[in-house]
Design a protein around this motif. Structure first.
Motif, PDB file in Angstrom:
ATOM      1  N   ALA A   1      -4.324   8.791  16.848  1.00  0.00           N
ATOM      2  CA  ALA A   1      -5.451   8.537  17.758  1.00  0.00           C
ATOM      3  C   ALA A   1      -6.681   9.326  17.318  1.00  0.00           C
ATOM      4  O   ALA A   1      -6.620  10.537  17.155  1.00  0.00           O
ATOM      5  N   GLY A   2      -7.800   8.591  17.105  1.00  0.00           N
ATOM      6  CA  GLY A   2      -9.043   9.247  16.726  1.00  0.00           C
ATOM      7  C   GLY A   2      -9.069   9.826  15.329  1.00  0.00           C
ATOM      8  O   GLY A   2      -9.968  10.601  14.996  1.00  0.00           O
ATOM      9  N   ARG A   3      -8.116   9.438  14.504  1.00  0.00           N
ATOM     10  CA  ARG A   3      -8.027  10.002  13.156  1.00  0.00           C
ATOM     11  C   ARG A   3      -8.198   8.906  12.109  1.00  0.00           C
ATOM     12  O   ARG A   3      -8.227   7.722  12.414  1.00  0.00           O
ATOM     13  N   GLY A   4      -8.249   9.341  10.862  1.00  0.00           N
ATOM     14  CA  GLY A   4      -8.363   8.402   9.751  1.00  0.00           C
ATOM     15  C   GLY A   4      -7.021   7.808   9.366  1.00  0.00           C
ATOM     16  O   GLY A   4      -5.978   8.133   9.937  1.00  0.00           O
ATOM     17  N   LEU A   5      -7.060   6.935   8.389  1.00  0.00           N
ATOM     18  CA  LEU A   5      -5.849   6.268   7.902  1.00  0.00           C
ATOM     19  C   LEU A   5      -5.103   7.158   6.921  1.00  0.00           C
ATOM     20  O   LEU A   5      -5.700   7.701   5.989  1.00  0.00           O
ATOM     21  N   GLN A   6      -3.816   7.292   7.132  1.00  0.00           N
ATOM     22  CA  GLN A   6      -2.966   8.096   6.256  1.00  0.00           C
ATOM     23  C   GLN A   6      -1.992   7.175   5.543  1.00  0.00           C
ATOM     24  O   GLN A   6      -1.222   6.451   6.190  1.00  0.00           O
ATOM     25  N   LEU A   7      -2.018   7.173   4.214  1.00  0.00           N
ATOM     26  CA  LEU A   7      -1.086   6.362   3.448  1.00  0.00           C
ATOM     27  C   LEU A   7       0.290   6.995   3.506  1.00  0.00           C
ATOM     28  O   LEU A   7       0.467   8.173   3.182  1.00  0.00           O
ATOM     29  N   LEU A   8       1.290   6.201   3.931  1.00  0.00           N
ATOM     30  CA  LEU A   8       2.656   6.684   4.028  1.00  0.00           C
ATOM     31  C   LEU A   8       3.477   6.276   2.803  1.00  0.00           C
ATOM     32  O   LEU A   8       4.108   7.099   2.160  1.00  0.00           O
ATOM     33  N   PHE A   9       3.492   4.992   2.518  1.00  0.00           N
ATOM     34  CA  PHE A   9       4.265   4.448   1.408  1.00  0.00           C
ATOM     35  C   PHE A   9       3.497   3.302   0.770  1.00  0.00           C
ATOM     36  O   PHE A   9       2.716   2.631   1.427  1.00  0.00           O
ATOM     37  N   TYR A  10       3.789   3.086  -0.507  1.00  0.00           N
ATOM     38  CA  TYR A  10       3.306   1.873  -1.142  1.00  0.00           C
ATOM     39  C   TYR A  10       4.365   1.389  -2.111  1.00  0.00           C
ATOM     40  O   TYR A  10       5.240   2.156  -2.552  1.00  0.00           O
ATOM     41  N   SER A  11       4.262   0.097  -2.433  1.00  0.00           N
ATOM     42  CA  SER A  11       5.255  -0.527  -3.297  1.00  0.00           C
ATOM     43  C   SER A  11       4.576  -1.533  -4.214  1.00  0.00           C
ATOM     44  O   SER A  11       3.775  -2.349  -3.759  1.00  0.00           O
ATOM     45  N   VAL A  12       4.904  -1.464  -5.485  1.00  0.00           N
ATOM     46  CA  VAL A  12       4.342  -2.408  -6.458  1.00  0.00           C
ATOM     47  C   VAL A  12       5.339  -3.503  -6.813  1.00  0.00           C
ATOM     48  O   VAL A  12       4.998  -4.415  -7.582  1.00  0.00           O
ATOM     49  N   GLY A  13       6.556  -3.419  -6.300  1.00  0.00           N
ATOM     50  CA  GLY A  13       7.548  -4.447  -6.592  1.00  0.00           C
ATOM     51  C   GLY A  13       8.826  -4.231  -5.802  1.00  0.00           C
ATOM     52  O   GLY A  13       9.003  -3.181  -5.157  1.00  0.00           O
ATOM     53  N   ILE A  14       9.709  -5.199  -5.852  1.00  0.00           N
ATOM     54  CA  ILE A  14      10.985  -5.119  -5.129  1.00  0.00           C
ATOM     55  C   ILE A  14      11.715  -3.833  -5.502  1.00  0.00           C
ATOM     56  O   ILE A  14      11.877  -3.514  -6.690  1.00  0.00           O
ATOM     57  N   GLY A  15      12.128  -3.107  -4.468  1.00  0.00           N
ATOM     58  CA  GLY A  15      12.905  -1.894  -4.693  1.00  0.00           C
ATOM     59  C   GLY A  15      12.108  -0.705  -5.187  1.00  0.00           C
ATOM     60  O   GLY A  15      12.654   0.382  -5.363  1.00  0.00           O
ATOM     61  N   GLN A  16      10.808  -0.878  -5.408  1.00  0.00           N
ATOM     62  CA  GLN A  16       9.968   0.224  -5.915  1.00  0.00           C
ATOM     63  C   GLN A  16       9.131   0.778  -4.772  1.00  0.00           C
ATOM     64  O   GLN A  16       8.236   0.105  -4.272  1.00  0.00           O
TER      65      GLN A  16
END
Lengths: 113, 111
Positions: free
Chosen positions: A40-55
């Motif tokens: 609430a009231g904060r910026g976006l925090q990246l948690l996870f990302y994925s470039v492909g299946i299982g990655q």
């Protein structure tokens, strides 16, 4: 055209309960997929990302995990929620190009009680 | 120095006025730039990409100043519906994690 679906829209869960949020993308193949959290009231925090299946790449150590069982499906999970996990969770996708913008799902508003 | 900085505002602007705000970035190798709009309790939506030569989309104009490392967004003839938080996004790396979000500028258009 491409669309991104995220569900549920809202969720109220007790502390210690498990979590599963799902996101699917249609109309494209091999997208980059992302999970962000916005307190609430904060910026976006990246948690996870994925470039492909299982990655899966994790940006922040925490009690959350992510999986990508299919090319256009991204799942955010937790075995035991904490109060601090409350927030607005956003799934997003983009193409693997430097000038490709992110496109967000409608988000899930999670309240841990 | 933070990677991407924005004035949080709020900017209170009368309807019909022109408003502009900037976003500064610290990585001189940054490659791509975007403006997003986020309404209260909603997801961010892409407003426009920012091109090196500047670009315009209706009442919105985006500019990039590489020498001073900032991008700007100008809104002309502001409408009540322009009230929102405007997020600046900068890509500073080649990987999927190369995108950095500013914390946003809150704009309030007043009747």
């Amino acid at each position: 055209s491409q669309t991104i679906h995220q569900w549920p829209a809202t969720l109220v869960q007790p502390v210690g309960s498990p979590l599963s949020l799902e996101c699917t993308v249609e109309g494209t193949s091999n997208p980059n997929l992302y999970w962000y959290r916005q307190a609430a009231g904060r910026g976006l925090q990246l948690l996870f990302y994925s470039v492909g299946i299982g990655q899966i790449s994790s940006e922040v150590p925490q009690n959350l995990s992510a999986s990508r069982p299919q090319d256009r499906q991204f799942i955010l999970s937790s075995k035991k929620l904490l109060l601090s996990d409350s927030g607005f969770y956003l799934c997003a996708w983009n193409r693997d190009k430097y000038n490709s913008p992110l496109h967000f799902g409608n988000g899930t508003r999670l309240t841990v009680t | 120095r933070k990677e991407v900085e924005q004035d949080p505002g709020p900017f209170n602007v009368p309807e019909g006025a022109t408003v502009a705000f900037n976003c500064t970035y610290s990585n001189s190798a940054s490659q791509s730039f975007f403006w997003y709009r986020q309404d209260c309790r909603k997801e961010p939506k892409l407003l426009m990409s920012v091109y090196s030569s500047g670009n315009e989309d209706g009442r919105f104009t985006a500019q990039l100043n590489r020498a001073s490392q900032y991008i700007s967004l100008l809104i002309r003839d502001s409408k009540l519906s322009d009230s929102a938080t405007y997020l600046c996004v900068v890509r500073s790396g080649g990987g999927a994690d190369g995108l950095t979000f500013g914390k946003g500028t809150h704009l309030i258009i007043q009747p």
